[in-house]
Design an enzyme around this catalytic site. Structure first.
Site, PDB file in Angstrom:
ATOM      1  CB  SER A 131      -0.953  -0.039   1.202  1.00 56.45           C
ATOM      2  OG  SER A 131      -2.023   0.872   1.021  1.00 56.45           O
ATOM      3  CG  ASP A 163      -4.510  -1.985   0.688  1.00 52.85           C
ATOM      4  OD1 ASP A 163      -3.375  -2.444   0.862  1.00 52.85           O
ATOM      5  OD2 ASP A 163      -4.929  -0.967   1.268  1.00 52.85           O
TER       6      ASP A 163
END
Length: 318
Positions: free
Chosen positions: A40, A164
């Site tokens: 991320s 993610d």
């Protein structure tokens, strides 16, 4: 004495500015890490690091220009109708930011760099490397690693629908272990005691509340990962006990043998002690994008540098 040094960067959205400060301190002190794993925001921070190394000041400067105000919070046109689309926000500004990265420098960096994503269909981790030979594919992987489910649209790479990486692997310490790292520098964006007071809550925006609620299970996964890593050091002697268990199970059914092995498999990933250096803030970092000022970005980077300096000194790395 530190052997192969690796850098592990977790997620955290705008709190990635803390990571920028920490990385700048690591680079400034010429700590020779040769492996990096990011997920991320950590993936974006690591990519920028590889792009500008060894110029730590350039990294800070770029971060202050690009990250001081999260772009997806400043333009009403970027909000989607979630019932009609697959995401609440459009990540076009984030894509533009990542599009500006010099991928040739990142792909040719002497530092091996892994970006962690999650496969929405299989629920498994999918790792991409800057050694893949395809700059645009790797760029898409960095974008995919930031695709918070429901907030940003997933990325499709080679038929896989990716989101993610923090959903599956919020702190890729095991990836650094598998890469053979002896010393692992972990940069986390949440403090050990991630408590908030009514006063802090009064200053929180909706996005902070969303991330905090989303972050509870992530935090538990991170704590479990760090505990498992520390157990590597505690259980080196225990490897013999595990081997004895498997030997005893040899006369039993195959499934029982596999169960014993799988239960203890993590500890076979390293037969040496791991030096773990954890850099994380002392208190919660507020990331209320609608209220950010340039000074907030400066302070967050400064906090990352200060904590990193203290922890690196404590570990004897500087």
């Amino acid at each position: 004495m530190f052997g192969k040094i690796g850098l592990v960067l977790g997620g955290g959205g705008g709190k990635g500015l803390f990571q920028v400060g920490a990385i700048a301190e690591i680079v400034k002190n010429n700590i020779p890490f040769c492996y990096a794993a990011g997920v991320s925001a950590g993936g974006v921070a690591a990519a920028k690091c590889l792009e500008v190394m060894p110029d730590a000041e350039e990294m800070e400067k770029a971060a202050l220009i690009k990250f001081r105000t999260p772009p997806f919070l400043t333009n009403r046109e970027l909000f989607r109708h979630p019932l009609k689309t697959k995401s609440l926000l459009d990540n076009a500004p984030l894509k533009r930011l990542i599009a500006e990265l010099d991928m040739d420098k990142i792909m040719n960096s002497p530092i091996e760099f892994h970006v962690i994503t999650s496969d929405l269909l299989t629920g498994k981790e999918k790792v991409f490397s800057n050694r893949c030979g395809d700059p645009e594919l790797f760029r898409k992987a960095i974008i995919a690693s930031t695709a918070i489910p429901g907030v940003f649209r997933p990325e499709i790479i080679n038929g896989a629908i990716l989101i993610d990486g923090t959903v599956i692997n919020p702190l890729p310490v095991k990836n650094a272990i598998a890469a053979g790292c002896d010393t692992i520098i972990v940069v986390e964006t949440d403090p050990k005691e991630n408590l908030i007071s009514p006063e802090i809550f009064a200053e929180m925006g909706w996005l902070e509340i969303l991330f905090r609620g989303y972050g509870f299970p992530v935090k538990q996964l991170i704590e479990k990962e760090l505990i498992r890593t520390s157990r590597i050091n505690q259980n080196l002697i225990g490897l013999k006990l595990i081997q004895r268990k498997i030997t005893k199970a040899a006369g039993k059914k195959q499934k029982e043998i596999e169960a014993v092995f799988n239960e203890n498999h993590f500890y076979f990933e390293s037969r040496k002690k791991i030096r773990l250096v954890i850099i994380q803030p002392d208190k919660p970092l507020l990331t209320s994008g609608l209220k950010w000022t340039p000074n907030d970005a400066v302070q967050m980077i400064a906090e990352g540098k200060k904590i990193a300096e203290a922890e690196l000194k404590k570990a004897g790395l500087i």
